[in-house]
Structures are given as structure tokens and as C-alpha cells.
Design a protein around this motif. Structure first.
Motif, PDB file in Angstrom:
ATOM      1  N   SER A   1     -12.468 -22.254  26.742  1.00  0.00           N
ATOM      2  CA  SER A   1     -12.448 -20.928  26.132  1.00  0.00           C
ATOM      3  C   SER A   1     -13.823 -20.278  26.195  1.00  0.00           C
ATOM      4  O   SER A   1     -14.800 -20.777  25.642  1.00  0.00           O
ATOM      5  CB  SER A   1     -11.988 -21.020  24.674  1.00  0.00           C
ATOM      6  OG  SER A   1     -11.867 -19.728  24.112  1.00  0.00           O
ATOM      7  N   PHE A   2     -13.879 -19.137  26.900  1.00  0.00           N
ATOM      8  CA  PHE A   2     -15.122 -18.376  27.015  1.00  0.00           C
ATOM      9  C   PHE A   2     -14.783 -16.964  27.471  1.00  0.00           C
ATOM     10  O   PHE A   2     -14.287 -16.763  28.582  1.00  0.00           O
ATOM     11  CB  PHE A   2     -16.074 -19.029  28.019  1.00  0.00           C
ATOM     12  CG  PHE A   2     -17.319 -18.212  28.275  1.00  0.00           C
ATOM     13  CD1 PHE A   2     -18.403 -18.293  27.424  1.00  0.00           C
ATOM     14  CD2 PHE A   2     -17.391 -17.343  29.356  1.00  0.00           C
ATOM     15  CE1 PHE A   2     -19.541 -17.526  27.642  1.00  0.00           C
ATOM     16  CE2 PHE A   2     -18.525 -16.573  29.586  1.00  0.00           C
ATOM     17  CZ  PHE A   2     -19.607 -16.669  28.727  1.00  0.00           C
ATOM     18  N   GLY A   3     -15.042 -15.977  26.620  1.00  0.00           N
ATOM     19  CA  GLY A   3     -14.894 -14.586  27.027  1.00  0.00           C
ATOM     20  C   GLY A   3     -13.463 -14.094  27.082  1.00  0.00           C
ATOM     21  O   GLY A   3     -12.537 -14.825  27.419  1.00  0.00           O
TER      22      GLY A   3
ATOM     23  N   PHE B   1     -19.230 -22.197  23.782  1.00  0.00           N
ATOM     24  CA  PHE B   1     -18.565 -21.902  22.505  1.00  0.00           C
ATOM     25  C   PHE B   1     -17.995 -20.491  22.525  1.00  0.00           C
ATOM     26  O   PHE B   1     -18.409 -19.629  23.304  1.00  0.00           O
ATOM     27  CB  PHE B   1     -19.543 -22.043  21.337  1.00  0.00           C
ATOM     28  CG  PHE B   1     -20.550 -20.932  21.235  1.00  0.00           C
ATOM     29  CD1 PHE B   1     -20.269 -19.771  20.511  1.00  0.00           C
ATOM     30  CD2 PHE B   1     -21.778 -21.030  21.864  1.00  0.00           C
ATOM     31  CE1 PHE B   1     -21.195 -18.738  20.425  1.00  0.00           C
ATOM     32  CE2 PHE B   1     -22.711 -20.006  21.784  1.00  0.00           C
ATOM     33  CZ  PHE B   1     -22.420 -18.855  21.057  1.00  0.00           C
ATOM     34  N   ARG B   2     -17.027 -20.268  21.650  1.00  0.00           N
ATOM     35  CA  ARG B   2     -16.427 -18.942  21.493  1.00  0.00           C
ATOM     36  C   ARG B   2     -15.853 -18.811  20.093  1.00  0.00           C
ATOM     37  O   ARG B   2     -15.212 -19.733  19.588  1.00  0.00           O
ATOM     38  CB  ARG B   2     -15.331 -18.725  22.530  1.00  0.00           C
ATOM     39  CG  ARG B   2     -14.717 -17.323  22.510  1.00  0.00           C
ATOM     40  CD  ARG B   2     -13.737 -17.159  23.653  1.00  0.00           C
ATOM     41  NE  ARG B   2     -13.159 -15.822  23.679  1.00  0.00           N
ATOM     42  CZ  ARG B   2     -11.858 -15.569  23.836  1.00  0.00           C
ATOM     43  NH1 ARG B   2     -11.019 -16.576  23.983  1.00  0.00           N
ATOM     44  NH2 ARG B   2     -11.417 -14.341  23.851  1.00  0.00           N
ATOM     45  N   SER B   3     -16.080 -17.649  19.481  1.00  0.00           N
ATOM     46  CA  SER B   3     -15.562 -17.380  18.148  1.00  0.00           C
ATOM     47  C   SER B   3     -14.977 -15.978  18.120  1.00  0.00           C
ATOM     48  O   SER B   3     -15.654 -15.010  18.481  1.00  0.00           O
ATOM     49  CB  SER B   3     -16.684 -17.502  17.104  1.00  0.00           C
ATOM     50  OG  SER B   3     -16.203 -17.167  15.809  1.00  0.00           O
ATOM     51  N   VAL B   4     -13.706 -15.856  17.708  1.00  0.00           N
ATOM     52  CA  VAL B   4     -13.014 -14.570  17.684  1.00  0.00           C
ATOM     53  C   VAL B   4     -12.269 -14.425  16.361  1.00  0.00           C
ATOM     54  O   VAL B   4     -11.669 -15.381  15.863  1.00  0.00           O
ATOM     55  CB  VAL B   4     -12.002 -14.461  18.846  1.00  0.00           C
ATOM     56  CG1 VAL B   4     -11.217 -13.161  18.749  1.00  0.00           C
ATOM     57  CG2 VAL B   4     -12.710 -14.559  20.187  1.00  0.00           C
ATOM     58  N   ILE B   5     -12.303 -13.224  15.800  1.00  0.00           N
ATOM     59  CA  ILE B   5     -11.511 -12.912  14.613  1.00  0.00           C
ATOM     60  C   ILE B   5     -10.819 -11.571  14.820  1.00  0.00           C
ATOM     61  O   ILE B   5     -11.255 -10.749  15.633  1.00  0.00           O
ATOM     62  CB  ILE B   5     -12.359 -12.865  13.324  1.00  0.00           C
ATOM     63  CG1 ILE B   5     -13.436 -11.767  13.424  1.00  0.00           C
ATOM     64  CG2 ILE B   5     -12.983 -14.213  13.018  1.00  0.00           C
ATOM     65  CD1 ILE B   5     -14.136 -11.486  12.107  1.00  0.00           C
ATOM     66  N   LEU B   6      -9.740 -11.358  14.066  1.00  0.00           N
ATOM     67  CA  LEU B   6      -9.055 -10.071  14.022  1.00  0.00           C
ATOM     68  C   LEU B   6      -9.263  -9.493  12.625  1.00  0.00           C
ATOM     69  O   LEU B   6      -8.487  -9.775  11.708  1.00  0.00           O
ATOM     70  CB  LEU B   6      -7.563 -10.229  14.311  1.00  0.00           C
ATOM     71  CG  LEU B   6      -7.149 -10.874  15.633  1.00  0.00           C
ATOM     72  CD1 LEU B   6      -5.630 -10.844  15.780  1.00  0.00           C
ATOM     73  CD2 LEU B   6      -7.801 -10.187  16.824  1.00  0.00           C
ATOM     74  N   PRO B   7     -10.321  -8.701  12.405  1.00  0.00           N
ATOM     75  CA  PRO B   7     -10.576  -8.158  11.066  1.00  0.00           C
ATOM     76  C   PRO B   7      -9.506  -7.175  10.611  1.00  0.00           C
ATOM     77  O   PRO B   7      -9.307  -6.988   9.410  1.00  0.00           O
ATOM     78  CB  PRO B   7     -11.936  -7.466  11.218  1.00  0.00           C
ATOM     79  CG  PRO B   7     -12.066  -7.178  12.673  1.00  0.00           C
ATOM     80  CD  PRO B   7     -11.352  -8.289  13.374  1.00  0.00           C
ATOM     81  N   ILE B   8      -8.821  -6.542  11.562  1.00  0.00           N
ATOM     82  CA  ILE B   8      -7.730  -5.630  11.239  1.00  0.00           C
ATOM     83  C   ILE B   8      -6.533  -5.997  12.103  1.00  0.00           C
ATOM     84  O   ILE B   8      -6.651  -6.129  13.327  1.00  0.00           O
ATOM     85  CB  ILE B   8      -8.124  -4.154  11.484  1.00  0.00           C
ATOM     86  CG1 ILE B   8      -9.366  -3.779  10.672  1.00  0.00           C
ATOM     87  CG2 ILE B   8      -6.961  -3.232  11.130  1.00  0.00           C
ATOM     88  CD1 ILE B   8      -9.872  -2.379  10.949  1.00  0.00           C
ATOM     89  N   HIS B   9      -5.383  -6.151  11.474  1.00  0.00           N
ATOM     90  CA  HIS B   9      -4.175  -6.503  12.223  1.00  0.00           C
ATOM     91  C   HIS B   9      -2.972  -5.946  11.482  1.00  0.00           C
ATOM     92  O   HIS B   9      -2.549  -6.486  10.452  1.00  0.00           O
ATOM     93  CB  HIS B   9      -4.058  -8.019  12.362  1.00  0.00           C
ATOM     94  CG  HIS B   9      -2.936  -8.451  13.265  1.00  0.00           C
ATOM     95  ND1 HIS B   9      -1.613  -8.417  12.873  1.00  0.00           N
ATOM     96  CD2 HIS B   9      -2.939  -8.919  14.540  1.00  0.00           C
ATOM     97  CE1 HIS B   9      -0.846  -8.846  13.857  1.00  0.00           C
ATOM     98  NE2 HIS B   9      -1.625  -9.167  14.883  1.00  0.00           N
ATOM     99  N   THR B  10      -2.426  -4.842  11.975  1.00  0.00           N
ATOM    100  CA  THR B  10      -1.226  -4.246  11.403  1.00  0.00           C
ATOM    101  C   THR B  10      -0.157  -4.171  12.489  1.00  0.00           C
ATOM    102  O   THR B  10      -0.390  -4.596  13.622  1.00  0.00           O
ATOM    103  CB  THR B  10      -1.503  -2.830  10.851  1.00  0.00           C
ATOM    104  OG1 THR B  10      -1.799  -1.947  11.953  1.00  0.00           O
ATOM    105  CG2 THR B  10      -2.688  -2.848   9.892  1.00  0.00           C
TER     106      THR B  10
END
Length: 400
Positions: free
Chosen positions: A119-121, A188-197
């Protein structure tokens, strides 16, 4: 060699589509008790040329990606991938594309080992079948090739859910033909979805890779190199941006990725800074390069791209009806545009600078077939050299 590859490719096409029922449904999994076998195909044929400018070329055809195999799920506890890359045609080298095992029995976790794409990008994690354009932006191709691309020997721990994705990997060289068998790196890779509707989604992430032992051959000094063909490859494999080998003690790439999806519109972007700690006269000299892209895609007919937690990327658009053939009597249709820049120039290294603007249309007449038409305008600079040309590329792809 090429005749054999053409024969294999034709057999795959015929075996999947000779039965008329195959045109009315997705390729089915094979279920044996608690074992699910999913056939895998990722086969592309591209025809393109430079149509205007000082780099004119005649139309040429190539099969840049011919990959086939299976992915196996055992009791929802273990996943195994076995996929062979038959090499770019004509004349490409065959190699193992994926040969990995993953343990998925612990909820929200996945542990993988073998040959796979860590996982990268954002763009790197969108498979060829899910990519918006036939080819990735140069910055994505160059950065993933450093330590996180396909065919990479790796171990990975992944923690993911509906709104987050966190992965850390240790990588070595590529399987089969290559020059980086003794390379060692951390990714390394870190992803979040701060908004999800239901109608709006925001994707924010960071990715990084650090090569602490660059590849080297016997008496040759350790080093790295960056290069890429134009994104709308004309089939000639001309690499305008290229640094050549840079003697290096270490190297890395760090960047940001972001995307917003609103109804049928998806806008995504990535920026990366590449760092090379160069060995020069017994001193460490730091080289810096950078690149970025921004893409906008709109699903004209069908269901828009959906976010996938396991890869933290966006799947292809699909039919919003329970049919897989000619959705709404015309097939799924997607329009897209992209601007990208890759800069491999600094005071000590002259690798060139490239700006590319592209427009693209994707048509999915079946759920496993995509036909694309891509136009791009490229500007390339290197010291006193300047190239300015337009390209057109068509692609036929089978993916399942």
C-alpha cells in the motif's frame, strides 16, 4: 515469443466470451466447500501515436499489460494470489506479478507476505482495471517504482475499516528480471475519511517510502534512477524524463494524497517530494525532485466510483441496475481530465521537466470490458531542449 503470447491472449478471450451467457453476467467464482477461487485477468491492448508536434510518430500497437491467474479465499481466513505477468508485448519479459498469502481472520487486520503491491499512494493502489486513465501520472509511476510497485517482495501489516486505512510494509527487490534484488526499504500509508455521507466523501492521506539500502550490482556503486515514458505512451517506450543512475546512500519519497467525491464527480490529487542522499566525493549531497497531478472524473452513465477500504482507493464506475451488459442500453460512461507535472531538474542532475494535460473517455459495454480513448498534450524541457507534442491513445481492456 510474441506469437506464443498472442496465442495465449486469444485463448483467454475466447474461453471467457465464447459462451453467449458470459455476455450477460460477471465471470463467476468457483466454489469448492469453503474455498472460493476467483479467476483473474488484466489484459490490455493499446494503439496510439503522436499526432502533432516535433515528436511525430506513426501509429503503433502494444499489449503493455497481459496478466492472468487466480485469487483464492480459504474460509475467509486466508487469501492467496497467484498471477503471472506474460510481459509487455511485443518483446517483454515474463515474470511473477503476484504470489502472496494474506491472513484475514482477525477483524480489521490483514497480514501479507510474498510478491505483491504494498500500500502506497492513491493512484498506485488503483489497479489497472480501476484506473481512470490507461496509464498512471508520471509522479505515481516514478514514486511507486522506487520501493512499492508491482512485483515487489514484501511483508505488510494492514489495519482498515470503512473510514480508515493504515499500512506499514518492509520491501525488498522485485521478482524476476530487475536490478534491485538486494534493495531494502520501509513503506507506510495512512488514510482517513473525515467526511463520509451518502452523497459526499472526503479522502485525506499521507504516504512515504524510505530506501535505506539502494540496489547495486556486484562492483557497481549503490544508486537509484528515475524515469518514465510519456503518460499517453505512444508504444515507442521513449523516456524523455530520466535522471540516469545517481550514486546514493539512501533515497525516499513522501507526499500527500486527497480526494473528494460528490454525487457522480470525483476529484483526486497527489503531491510527492523525492529525496536522494547522494554519495559524492565521500560527502552526502541531498538531491530533491517533485511531482504532482490533479484529476477530475465524472460518471455520465452508471453508478459512480466507490471507495474500497482494503486498498483505500476508488473502484471503477458500475451499472446502477442489476445488469452487466449495456447499462441503460448504452453501457457505463465516464469522462475525465488530468493535469500532471514531473520535475527531475536541480543544480546537479538534469533529468528533465514534463507537463501533461489529458482528457479521456471510458466506456464499459460489459462489466468486465473497458474501451478508452485518451488525448494528451505534452511539454518537455531539459536545459536547451524543448519538446511539444499531442498524442492520442485507444485502449481495449479485459479485467475481472
Amino acid at each position: 515469443m510474441w506469437e506464443n503470447k498472442k496465442f495465449i491472449f486469444c485463448i483467454l478471450i475466447v474461453s471467457n466470451f465464447s459462451d453467449s451467457d458470459a455476455f450477460a453476467k460477471t465471470v463467476k467464482d468457483i466454489v469448492v466447500g469453503k474455498v472460493i477461487i476467483h479467476p483473474f485477468a488484466q489484459d490490455q491492448l493499446e494503439v496510439g501515436s503522436n499526432i502533432h508536434g516535433n515528436q511525430h510518430s506513426s501509429p503503433s500497437a502494444s499489449g503493455p499489460h497481459i496478466r492472468n491467474g487466480v485469487r483464492i479465499n480459504i474460509a475467509n481466513q486466508v487469501k492467496i494470489g497467484a498471477i503471472w505477468d506474460f510481459g509487455a508485448a511485443p518483446g517483454g519479459q515474463m515474470r511473477l506479478f503476484e504470489g502472496a498469502a494474506s491472513y484475514t481472520g482477525l477483524k480489521h487486520f490483514q497480514f501479507s507476505v510474498g510478491v505483491f503491491n504494498p500500500s502506497f499512494g492513491l493512484s498506485s493502489m488503483q489497479s489497472r482495471g480501476d484506473s481512470i486513465f490507461p496509464e498512471r501520472a508520471s509522479v505515481a509511476t516514478i514514486t511507486r517504482g522506487l520501493a512499492a510497485g508491482a512485483n515487489r517482495q514484501a511483508v505488510q501489516a494492514l489495519f482498515y475499516g470503512n473510514y480508515y486505512h493504515l499500512a506499514i510494509s518492509g520491501t525488498a527487490g522485485t521478482a524476476g528480471p530487475g536490478k534491485d534484488g538486494n534493495q531494502r526499504a520501509i513503506v507506510f500509508r495512512s488514510v482517513i475519511l473525515p467526511i463520509h455521507t451518502q452523497e459526499f466523501l472526503m479522502h485525506v492521506g499521507i504516504s512515504g517510502e524510505w530506501v535505506f539500502r539502494p540496489s547495486h550490482k556486484n562492483s557497481m556503486e549503490e544508486g537509484v534512477s528515475f524515469s518514465d515514458t510519456p503518460e499517453n505512451d505512444d508504444g515507442l517506450n521513449d523516456k524523455y524524463i530520466k535522471t540516469g543512475n545517481i550514486p546514493a546512500k539512501s533515497s525516499g519519497a513522501f507526499g500527500l494524497e486527497g480526494a473528494v467525491a460528490w454525487k457522480k464527480l470525483l476529484i483526486s490529487s497527489e503531491y510527492y517530494n523525492l529525496i536522494v542522499n547522494e554519495n559524492k566525493n565521500s560527502r552526502i549531497n541531498r538531491q530533491n525532485f517533485y511531482g504532482w497531478y490533479i484529476t477530475a472524473a465524472y460518471t455520465l452513465v452508471g453508478k459512480p466510483r466507490a471507495w474500497k477500504p482494503t486498498s483505500a482507493s476508488f473502484a471503477s464506475p458500475s451499472c446502477d441496475q442489476k445488469v452487466s451488459t449495456l447499462c441503460h442500453a448504452m453501457g457505463v460512461i465516464e469522462l475525465a481530465t488530468r493535469f500532471s507535472q514531473m520535475d527531475l531538474e536541480n543544480s546537479d542532475v538534469s533529468g528533465g521537466k514534463q507537463n501533461i494535460w489529458s482528457v479521456n473517455i471510458n466506456w464499459y459495454p460489459l462489466d468486465i470490458i473497458r474501451i478508452s480513448l485518451d488525448y494528451s498534450h505534452t511539454k518537455y524541457y531539459e536545459k536547451e531542449n524543448y519538446h511539444n507534442f499531442d498524442s492520442i491513445l485507444s485502449m481495449f481492456q479485459v479485467y475481472f
